[in-house]
Scaffold this active site. Structure first.
Site, PDB file in Angstrom:
ATOM      1  N   GLU A 102      -6.290  -8.259   4.617  1.00  0.00           N
ATOM      2  CA  GLU A 102      -5.535  -9.050   3.640  1.00  0.00           C
ATOM      3  C   GLU A 102      -5.475 -10.521   4.027  1.00  0.00           C
ATOM      4  O   GLU A 102      -4.612 -11.270   3.564  1.00  0.00           O
ATOM      5  CB  GLU A 102      -4.106  -8.497   3.508  1.00  0.00           C
ATOM      6  CG  GLU A 102      -3.207  -8.693   4.720  1.00  0.00           C
ATOM      7  CD  GLU A 102      -3.375  -7.608   5.783  1.00  0.00           C
ATOM      8  OE1 GLU A 102      -2.494  -7.500   6.650  1.00  0.00           O
ATOM      9  OE2 GLU A 102      -4.371  -6.866   5.753  1.00  0.00           O
TER      10      GLU A 102
ATOM     11  N   ASN B 297       0.823  -1.209   0.000  1.00  0.00           N
ATOM     12  CA  ASN B 297       0.000   0.000   0.000  1.00  0.00           C
ATOM     13  C   ASN B 297       0.861   1.264   0.000  1.00  0.00           C
ATOM     14  O   ASN B 297       0.585   2.218  -0.733  1.00  0.00           O
ATOM     15  CB  ASN B 297      -0.917   0.016   1.229  1.00  0.00           C
ATOM     16  CG  ASN B 297      -2.165  -0.846   1.037  1.00  0.00           C
ATOM     17  OD1 ASN B 297      -2.580  -1.099  -0.095  1.00  0.00           O
ATOM     18  ND2 ASN B 297      -2.750  -1.301   2.119  1.00  0.00           N
TER      19      ASN B 297
END
Length: 352
Positions: free
Chosen positions: A267, A226
């Site tokens: 995730e 990210n």
């Protein structure tokens, strides 16, 4: 008579009355009133000559034809009939004349004076069959069906709208079910549904004395993805991992049910593996881990393959200890922690 006199305010004497009607005349008057009240038009054909003896005057009047027009069409009603209806009507007549049906009935359209098609129906019977089943007098009634046809068309249109609305409602219910049970990003089952299925799988395994394995899959260094490539890249990585798992699981069909992949949160993914032992689940987990590490994740935004790895914890529900779903998840979580602690991009397995 007294009642009639009272209602009309007039007193009649017997001498003032006309001559009494015969039974035949009285019957004809009653029949005329009944036909007029019901909207029926009486007709009669002479089958030996083909002549229309009487009838259909009301039909022609409703169609807007003058008396001279009626005379032109009375012996050839088919000249006014819709071409698509002629064969059906003739067949119905022939079947009744040949004695195949106890009565004749048909529905058809006639062209009115304005050129529009109007629905009518015919009902009739042969009333004088001889010993050879031949008939000469074909009698029946004809009546306007336009109102019924319009009502039927409106009803069909309403039913069609209701069917469309029901289909739309069904689609909406399916979408609500999908939203309630599936993850929007990966289209795998969500955590709530996964817990429901997990509880059912545990109960089935314990009841049937079958093994049940579970995987916890976590993307390694997800925050770094990210931070480096952005959150859209992170979403791509999550979806890619889900696709890798589905690819490895699609051919895995046990004797009871298929494997279930779900997004556990962020995730992290969970895989329910009914009827799989710890050893079999461990083998499958290593295949998934290797496949993801080898292929990485394609990011269309940067036109590049980004290296991605996962760590997997595997656990099996022990048939001896009779643990529940929470114990199974806890064991898989401990195995996952061990995989991450020992270097990531690997699989660790525990048994409840």
């Amino acid at each position: 008579l007294r009642a009639v006199s009272f209602l009309c305010g007039v007193t009649f004497g017997m001498p003032a009355m006309q001559k009494l009607l015969t039974k035949q005349e009285l019957f004809e008057r009653r029949l005329e009133i009944a036909l007029e009240a019901s909207g029926l038009d009486l007709w009669e054909n002479d089958l030996s000559t083909g002549e229309v003896i009487f009838g259909l005057s009301k039909v022609f009047d409703q169609l807007g034809y003058a008396q001279q027009d009626t005379a032109a069409y009375i012996d050839d009603i088919f000249a006014l009939m819709h071409p698509d209806d002629i064969a059906t009507v003739k067949l119905a007549v022939e079947r009744h004349i040949e004695g195949q049906t106890s009565r004749y009935y048909s529905e058809f359209r006639l062209r009115n004076q304005a050129g529009e098609w109007v629905w009518f129906a015919n009902y009739g019977k042969i009333v004088d069959r001889d010993e050879h089943n031949r008939g000469h007098r074909f009698t029946g009634v004809c009546f306007n069906l336009e109102e019924q046809v319009r009502y039927k068309e409106e009803l069909n249109a309403l039913n069609a709208r209701l069917a469309a609305q029901n289909e739309q409602l069904e689609q909406m219910n399916k979408e609500l079910h999908r939203l309630a049970n599936y993850d929007a990003l990966t289209n795998t089952v969500n955590r709530r549904r996964l817990m429901e299925l997990g509880q059912e799988a545990v109960e089935h395994a314990q009841r049937s004395n079958l093994p049940l394995a579970l995987m916890l899959i976590d993307i390694d260094f997800f925050k770094l993805i990210n931070d480096t490539w952005g959150h859209l890249a992170g979403d791509q990585a999550i979806k890619a991992v889900a696709r890798h798992c589905e690819e490895k699981l699609k051919d895995l069909v046990t004797e009871d049910q298929t494997a279930t992949l779900g997004r556990f949160g962020g995730e992290e993914f969970t895989v329910l593996l009914p009827s799989l032992t710890l050893a079999d689940a461990n083998t499958l987990a290593n295949q998934i881990c290797s496949s993801i590490a080898q292929q990485g994740v394609w990011l269309p935004e940067v036109d590049q393959v980004v290296p991605v790895t996962v760590s997997i914890g595997v656990a099996e529900l022990s048939r001896i200890k009779r643990g529940g779903l929470s114990e199974l998840i806890e064991a898989a979580d401990r195995a996952l922690y061990e995989a991450k602690r020992s270097g990531r991009n690997k699989v660790c397995a525990l048994k409840v």
